[in-house]
Enzyme design. Structure first.
Site, PDB file in Angstrom:
ATOM      1  N   THR A   1       0.816  -1.222   0.000  1.00 20.81           N
ATOM      2  CA  THR A   1       0.000   0.000   0.000  1.00 20.81           C
ATOM      3  C   THR A   1       0.842   1.261   0.000  1.00 20.81           C
ATOM      4  O   THR A   1       0.468   2.261  -0.624  1.00 20.81           O
ATOM      5  CB  THR A   1      -0.907  -0.002   1.260  1.00 20.81           C
TER       6      THR A   1
ATOM      7  N   ASP B   1       1.942  -6.828  -4.332  1.00 24.62           N
ATOM      8  CA  ASP B   1       1.131  -6.845  -3.116  1.00 24.62           C
ATOM      9  C   ASP B   1       1.762  -7.950  -2.249  1.00 24.62           C
ATOM     10  O   ASP B   1       2.108  -9.018  -2.757  1.00 24.62           O
ATOM     11  CB  ASP B   1      -0.316  -7.218  -3.487  1.00 24.62           C
TER      12      ASP B   1
ATOM     13  N   SER C   1       0.669 -10.094  -0.403  1.00 25.50           N
ATOM     14  CA  SER C   1       0.003 -11.400  -0.402  1.00 25.50           C
ATOM     15  C   SER C   1       0.638 -12.323  -1.443  1.00 25.50           C
ATOM     16  O   SER C   1       0.472 -13.540  -1.384  1.00 25.50           O
ATOM     17  CB  SER C   1      -1.486 -11.252  -0.706  1.00 25.50           C
TER      18      SER C   1
HETATM   19  N1  ASP Z   1      -2.444  -5.801   0.551  1.00 25.09           N
HETATM   20  C1  ASP Z   1      -1.392  -4.873   0.931  1.00 25.09           C
HETATM   21  C2  ASP Z   1      -0.086  -5.665   1.007  1.00 25.09           C
HETATM   22  O1  ASP Z   1       0.136  -6.362   1.963  1.00 25.09           O
HETATM   23  C3  ASP Z   1      -1.702  -4.238   2.224  1.00 25.09           C
HETATM   24  C4  ASP Z   1      -0.651  -3.282   2.732  1.00 25.09           C
HETATM   25  O2  ASP Z   1       0.300  -2.941   2.107  1.00 25.09           O
HETATM   26  O3  ASP Z   1      -0.822  -2.811   3.856  1.00 25.09           O
HETATM   27  O4  ASP Z   1       0.700  -5.585   0.095  1.00 25.09           O
END
Ligand code: ASP
Length: 344
Positions: free
Chosen positions: A15, A59, A61
């Site tokens: 993010t 990302d 994930s």
């Molecule tokens: N989905 C994002 C990630 O983990 C959430 C974040 O960056 O806070 O890459």
């Protein structure tokens, strides 16, 4: 040669560096140069800051052991050149990456600080600027003898610097997204940054031994009231399974079912390393305390003490990745390698 601190900033995605796609409304990664444009404050430190980015940024994930290996490669190749490293990372799997790196960067004696944000850096209320600026300051911080103040893999997020392999993401919205329930913060940032020196781990100038191989033949299984024999048997019969993090109740307890005891006993007998980690976020496993825990000792289950599930999983991946036998892995799991557990 310049006396200015030199920092390598590694942008992996998340993010912190995202923008909103005007068509779909979804958050998508953008180019690192744009991130630097949004942070002119960094230049005021007067540090030499070099940058490298994942291509494409991801990302978190989508992080997997190949990305951890890439981070270890980048850090070990730049190890002599830089005073410290800042990794910009999505928050979702940051605790896994921080835990994995703490094991893979054996003998680390320079700061590796992971940070990210809950709101993209381009937004007015972003938490990203504060997090990144303070992470850079911590990565460059040295004592009067010129030694790094925090030669560990850490996460800096919303005022607190915490040991990476003690962290868990606990909040999907709040700026204060990470906690270390079983180990005190290494530093707290307010008007000034206060370091808790007695809690910081120093390797005493040891040499870095980077490790590049993680073995993914591990899994986690959460016990719950009503869990069936079929589920446990299916998980334990996974082909090539080498390690299991068993997420138990309270101080390390599980239902007193004969089939559960038998299945676990057979699995440990086949050389699967089963580590008991509590579903409670704070406190330690103590299997001696109740009969429901003692049956697990009899089945060959190891205590994970006060380890997080993230650290236990990545530690198993690391130890099996080194090619150790089940017996050798067992011996290492009940020891602290880099401050990840408190063994009573
Ligand atoms: N989905 C994002 C990630 O983990 C959430 C974040 O960056 O806070 O890459």
């Amino acid at each position: 040669m310049s006396n200015k601190p030199s920092i390598l900033m590694i942008y992996t995605g998340g993010t912190i560096g995202m923008v909103q796609n005007p068509t779909t409304g979804a958050l998508e990664p953008f180019k690192f140069e744009q991130l630097m444009e949004n942070l002119p404050e960094l230049k005021r430190f007067g540090f030499d800051i070099a940058t490298v980015q994942f291509s494409p940024p991801i990302d978190s994930s989508d992080m997997d052991p190949s990305h951890w290996e890439l981070l270890v490669k980048i850090i070990s190749e730049g190890y002599d050149k830089y005073d410290g490293f800042v990794i910009l990372h999505g928050t979702d799997t940051m605790s896994y990456t921080a835990s994995a790196l703490s094991f893979m960067l054996e003998g680390l004696s320079k700061p590796v600080i992971l940070t990210g944000s809950q709101l993209p850096i381009g937004m007015i209320r972003t938490d990203g600027k504060e997090n990144l600026i303070t992470a850079v300051e911590i990565a460059a911080a040295k004592n009067s003898k010129g030694e790094p103040l925090v030669p560990e893999v850490c996460i800096f997020f919303e005022n607190h610097l915490i040991r990476g392999n003690r962290t868990t993401k606990v909040n999907a919205e709040n700026f204060n997204a990470f906690r270390s329930y079983n180990y005190p913060p290494l530093a707290t940032a307010g008007v000034s940054i206060r370091y808790n020196e007695q809690h910081i781990h120093h390797n005493g100038g040891s040499r870095l031994t980077p490790h590049f191989c993680m073995d993914s033949n591990v899994t986690a299984l959460q016990i719950f009231p009503g869990i069936t024999e079929q589920v446990v048997a299916t998980v334990l019969s996974t082909s090539n399974l080498k390690g299991l993090v068993l997420k138990t109740f309270g101080s390390g307890n599980a239902p007193r079912k004969e089939w559960l005891r038998q299945l676990l006993k057979q699995a440990t007998g086949r050389g699967i390393v089963v580590v008991n980690i509590s579903q409670c976020l704070a406190g330690s496993v103590n299997m001696q305390r109740y009969e429901t825990g003692q049956q697990l000792i009899a089945a060959g289950v190891l205590s994970g003490y006060d380890c997080t599930a993230e650290a236990a999983l990545t530690k198993l991946m690391f130890l099996f990745g080194k090619g150790l036998s089940a017996e050798e892995v067992k011996a290492q799991m009940v020891k602290s390698l880099c401050g990840e557990i408190t063994v009573a």
